[in-house]
Write a protein that holds these residues in place. Structure first.
Motif, PDB file in Angstrom:
ATOM      1  N   GLY A 386       0.815  -1.215   0.000  1.00  0.00           N
ATOM      2  CA  GLY A 386       0.000   0.000   0.000  1.00  0.00           C
ATOM      3  C   GLY A 386       0.842   1.255   0.000  1.00  0.00           C
ATOM      4  N   PHE A 387       1.943   1.238   0.758  1.00  0.00           N
ATOM      5  CA  PHE A 387       2.810   2.420   0.791  1.00  0.00           C
ATOM      6  C   PHE A 387       3.478   2.622  -0.568  1.00  0.00           C
ATOM      7  N   LEU A 388       3.875   1.525  -1.212  1.00  0.00           N
ATOM      8  CA  LEU A 388       4.449   1.639  -2.553  1.00  0.00           C
ATOM      9  C   LEU A 388       3.432   2.228  -3.526  1.00  0.00           C
ATOM     10  N   ALA A 389       2.191   1.794  -3.417  1.00  0.00           N
ATOM     11  CA  ALA A 389       1.150   2.347  -4.287  1.00  0.00           C
ATOM     12  C   ALA A 389       0.973   3.843  -4.048  1.00  0.00           C
ATOM     13  N   LEU A 390       1.042   4.266  -2.782  1.00  0.00           N
ATOM     14  CA  LEU A 390       0.940   5.704  -2.475  1.00  0.00           C
ATOM     15  C   LEU A 390       2.128   6.469  -3.065  1.00  0.00           C
ATOM     16  N   CYS A 391       3.323   5.852  -3.017  1.00  0.00           N
ATOM     17  CA  CYS A 391       4.498   6.486  -3.619  1.00  0.00           C
ATOM     18  C   CYS A 391       4.277   6.719  -5.108  1.00  0.00           C
ATOM     19  N   LEU A 392       3.782   5.697  -5.794  1.00  0.00           N
ATOM     20  CA  LEU A 392       3.567   5.817  -7.233  1.00  0.00           C
ATOM     21  C   LEU A 392       2.453   6.810  -7.542  1.00  0.00           C
ATOM     22  N   LEU A 393       1.402   6.800  -6.733  1.00  0.00           N
ATOM     23  CA  LEU A 393       0.324   7.764  -6.923  1.00  0.00           C
ATOM     24  C   LEU A 393       0.841   9.184  -6.728  1.00  0.00           C
ATOM     25  N   GLY A 394       1.648   9.386  -5.667  1.00  0.00           N
ATOM     26  CA  GLY A 394       2.230  10.699  -5.435  1.00  0.00           C
ATOM     27  C   GLY A 394       3.162  11.110  -6.555  1.00  0.00           C
ATOM     28  N   GLN A 395       3.905  10.159  -7.119  1.00  0.00           N
ATOM     29  CA  GLN A 395       4.801  10.465  -8.236  1.00  0.00           C
ATOM     30  C   GLN A 395       4.004  10.951  -9.445  1.00  0.00           C
ATOM     31  N   TRP A 396       2.913  10.251  -9.761  1.00  0.00           N
ATOM     32  CA  TRP A 396       2.097  10.679 -10.895  1.00  0.00           C
ATOM     33  C   TRP A 396       1.477  12.049 -10.640  1.00  0.00           C
ATOM     34  N   TRP A 397       1.003  12.274  -9.417  1.00  0.00           N
ATOM     35  CA  TRP A 397       0.409  13.580  -9.100  1.00  0.00           C
ATOM     36  C   TRP A 397       1.420  14.688  -9.321  1.00  0.00           C
ATOM     37  N   TRP A 398       2.667  14.468  -8.870  1.00  0.00           N
ATOM     38  CA  TRP A 398       3.704  15.497  -8.998  1.00  0.00           C
ATOM     39  C   TRP A 398       4.051  15.742 -10.467  1.00  0.00           C
ATOM     40  N   ILE A 399       4.235  14.654 -11.236  1.00  0.00           N
ATOM     41  CA  ILE A 399       4.573  14.808 -12.652  1.00  0.00           C
ATOM     42  C   ILE A 399       3.436  15.462 -13.409  1.00  0.00           C
ATOM     43  N   TYR A 400       2.204  15.046 -13.115  1.00  0.00           N
ATOM     44  CA  TYR A 400       1.055  15.610 -13.821  1.00  0.00           C
ATOM     45  C   TYR A 400       0.945  17.109 -13.573  1.00  0.00           C
ATOM     46  N   ASN A 401       1.110  17.531 -12.325  1.00  0.00           N
ATOM     47  CA  ASN A 401       0.975  18.950 -12.003  1.00  0.00           C
ATOM     48  C   ASN A 401       2.157  19.776 -12.475  1.00  0.00           C
ATOM     49  N   MET A 402       3.369  19.286 -12.220  1.00  0.00           N
ATOM     50  CA  MET A 402       4.551  20.090 -12.491  1.00  0.00           C
ATOM     51  C   MET A 402       4.969  20.075 -13.955  1.00  0.00           C
ATOM     52  N   TYR A 403       4.526  19.067 -14.696  1.00  0.00           N
ATOM     53  CA  TYR A 403       4.954  18.967 -16.091  1.00  0.00           C
ATOM     54  C   TYR A 403       3.781  18.962 -17.076  1.00  0.00           C
ATOM     55  N   ALA A 404       2.760  18.157 -16.826  1.00  0.00           N
ATOM     56  CA  ALA A 404       1.641  18.119 -17.777  1.00  0.00           C
ATOM     57  C   ALA A 404       0.845  19.412 -17.737  1.00  0.00           C
ATOM     58  N   LEU A 405       0.515  19.881 -16.520  1.00  0.00           N
ATOM     59  CA  LEU A 405      -0.265  21.117 -16.396  1.00  0.00           C
ATOM     60  C   LEU A 405       0.665  22.325 -16.410  1.00  0.00           C
ATOM     61  N   ALA A 406       1.480  22.461 -15.373  1.00  0.00           N
ATOM     62  CA  ALA A 406       2.509  23.510 -15.307  1.00  0.00           C
ATOM     63  C   ALA A 406       1.982  24.861 -15.768  1.00  0.00           C
ATOM     64  N   ASN A 407       0.831  25.251 -15.238  1.00  0.00           N
ATOM     65  CA  ASN A 407       0.221  26.482 -15.755  1.00  0.00           C
ATOM     66  C   ASN A 407      -0.177  27.479 -14.675  1.00  0.00           C
ATOM     67  N   THR A 408       0.280  27.243 -13.442  1.00  0.00           N
ATOM     68  CA  THR A 408      -0.048  28.218 -12.399  1.00  0.00           C
ATOM     69  C   THR A 408       1.114  28.317 -11.413  1.00  0.00           C
ATOM     70  N   TYR A 409       1.001  29.255 -10.487  1.00  0.00           N
ATOM     71  CA  TYR A 409       2.148  29.615  -9.654  1.00  0.00           C
ATOM     72  C   TYR A 409       2.570  28.528  -8.671  1.00  0.00           C
ATOM     73  N   TRP A 410       1.710  27.554  -8.368  1.00  0.00           N
ATOM     74  CA  TRP A 410       2.114  26.522  -7.430  1.00  0.00           C
ATOM     75  C   TRP A 410       2.537  25.238  -8.129  1.00  0.00           C
ATOM     76  N   GLN A 411       2.658  25.274  -9.452  1.00  0.00           N
ATOM     77  CA  GLN A 411       3.072  24.098 -10.208  1.00  0.00           C
ATOM     78  C   GLN A 411       4.496  24.292 -10.748  1.00  0.00           C
ATOM     79  N   ILE A 412       5.414  24.522  -9.823  1.00  0.00           N
ATOM     80  CA  ILE A 412       6.817  24.736 -10.152  1.00  0.00           C
ATOM     81  C   ILE A 412       7.637  23.703  -9.405  1.00  0.00           C
ATOM     82  N   PRO A 413       8.358  22.806 -10.100  1.00  0.00           N
ATOM     83  CA  PRO A 413       9.074  21.721  -9.403  1.00  0.00           C
ATOM     84  C   PRO A 413      10.295  22.222  -8.646  1.00  0.00           C
TER      85      PRO A 413
END
Length: 413
Positions: A386-413
């Motif tokens: 379960g913790f590994l699944a949370l790690c992967l989910l968090g990884q996708w959330w970070w990549i999606y926001n910081m790279y796929a969207l990357a369109n607002t002031y809080w989406q800066i890696p």
């Protein structure tokens, strides 16, 4: 999606030897690392498909443009242009963002490694990937004696697949810094202090944070003094700890001296760092004040979220107290040993002293990765999976926001 769960580990219960158990630890970690990188690459490809006109990367984003985005451009500028002798200024005559915020070891190594390929980017990505793998080996070695081989392997997998695992595949200095850091912590754990005379300068000129290590060495020395009846403290160890702490302080402040010498401005480095803060809160303080960043940020963010600054200050106090209690009392964290907890406390104090928290705070927390060992201690497969699944989910959330969207002031890696 590639399956990252390690095969059955016979270190926890009797089982026949398997090919996995017989394989050298470097091979086992290497296989898990490759699988983790394939998953991250898949996330990047999906993010590139989601990238649209509103994204900073545009509708034609690729995995390559993601790898060379954001701070990677600053490292490239350091490699190509060096550091400015005249600080750039904004229209308001304030110091603008510039290369002095970025240390030279990573970009210069990437430049040297990239020469045969005719590409700085290739050199940078090779360093990030190889450093990431070596950091995994170092983390496993650091944790194994404290929590056992099985838990150390799981902690290494959490690290390789964690929410910020994209850093293994972008032109950032983080993985190289983590390699030096884990080796340094391992050296302290094993009392092999001589290695630190090399590792401290490497850390200090790879990424900011060596002053946190200076604080850690001070706390480590104090702890060893009070426990000297339980563990003998030779004079040679005392001298090493003192000299190494002084070395870390000198290295930590030397970059300000270099910047001042080259530019002729005594406040060049701090003004450069404050330029990034100005992007968030406008008229930032013209001089550095310890803890000021977190205090301003508590008011800024909680006012932005509609709660008001007082709630922000209370939340900040609760956060600090909670983190302190976690490091002191939580039994799984205590299993990691005193030195990892002292490092974690030192690094948190360092961030509180110098940083203005915004979306990059997630990336700046990566040096706390040895704490993954605490999550790996429980032996339940459900917990670890379960913790590994949370790690992967968090990884996708970070990549999606910081790279796929990357369109607002809080989406800066």
């Amino acid at each position: 999606m590639a399956q990252l769960t390690p095969p059955h580990d016979d270190t926890e219960r009797e089982a026949p030897a398997t090919a996995w158990a017989r394989a050298p630890i470097a091979v086992r970690i290497g296989l898990l690392y490759v699988l983790s990188r394939l998953v991250t690459t898949g996330f990047f490809f999906i993010a590139a498909e989601f990238s649209g006109p509103a994204s900073r990367y545009g509708p034609d984003a690729t995995v390559g443009t993601f790898a060379m985005g954001w701070d990677a451009q600053w490292y490239w500028m350091v490699a190509v242009n060096g550091y400015p002798s005249v600080l750039p200024l904004t229209e308001a005559r304030q110091v603008a963002e510039n290369q002095w915020a970025f240390m030279p070891v990573y970009p210069m190594l990437a430049q040297a490694l990239g020469l045969p390929f005719g590409s700085w980017a290739v050199g940078a990505l090779v360093i990030s990937l190889v450093s990431g793998y070596l950091a995994c080996l170092a983390l496993h070695a650091l944790l194994k004696s404290r929590i056992g081989a099985s838990a150390a392997m799981w902690a290494t997998l959490f690290f390789a697949s964690g929410p910020l695992a994209a850093l293994f595949q972008v032109a950032y200095a983080e993985t190289l810094f983590l390699l030096w850091l884990f080796l340094a912590l391992w050296a302290v754990e094993r009392r092999r202090y001589a290695w630190l005379y090399l590792l401290i300068p490497l850390m200090g000129y790879t990424r900011p944070g060596i002053l946190a290590f200076a604080l850690f060495l001070a706390l480590h020395g104090i702890h060893r003094w009070f426990t000297r009846r339980r563990e003998p403290l030779p004079v040679s160890h005392i001298l090493h700890i003192v000299f190494l702490g002084l070395l870390a302080v000198v290295v930590g402040f030397s970059w300000q001296v270099f910047a001042a010498f080259v530019t002729g401005d005594p406040g060049a480095y701090l003004a450069t760092e404050l330029a990034w803060r100005r992007s968030w809160i406008g008229d930032a303080e013209s001089s550095f004040i310890p803890f000021d960043g977190f205090i301003h940020a508590a008011a800024f963010w909680f006012t932005t979220w509609g709660f008001g600054p007082v709630v922000g200050y209370v939340a900040l106090g609760i956060l600090v107290i909670g983190l302190a209690a976690l490091l002191v009392f939580e039994p799984h964290v205590r299993r990691l040993g005193v030195d990892i907890r002292l490092w974690s406390a030192s690094y948190v104090v360092y961030l509180l002293l110098v940083f203005f928290p915004q979306s990059s705070i997630f990336r700046l927390l990566v040096p706390l990765s040895p704490l993954f060992g605490a999550a790996a201690v429980p032996r339940s497969r459900w917990w670890r999976g379960g913790f590994l699944a949370l790690c992967l989910l968090g990884q996708w959330w970070w990549i999606y926001n910081m790279y796929a969207l990357a369109n607002t002031y809080w989406q800066i890696p």
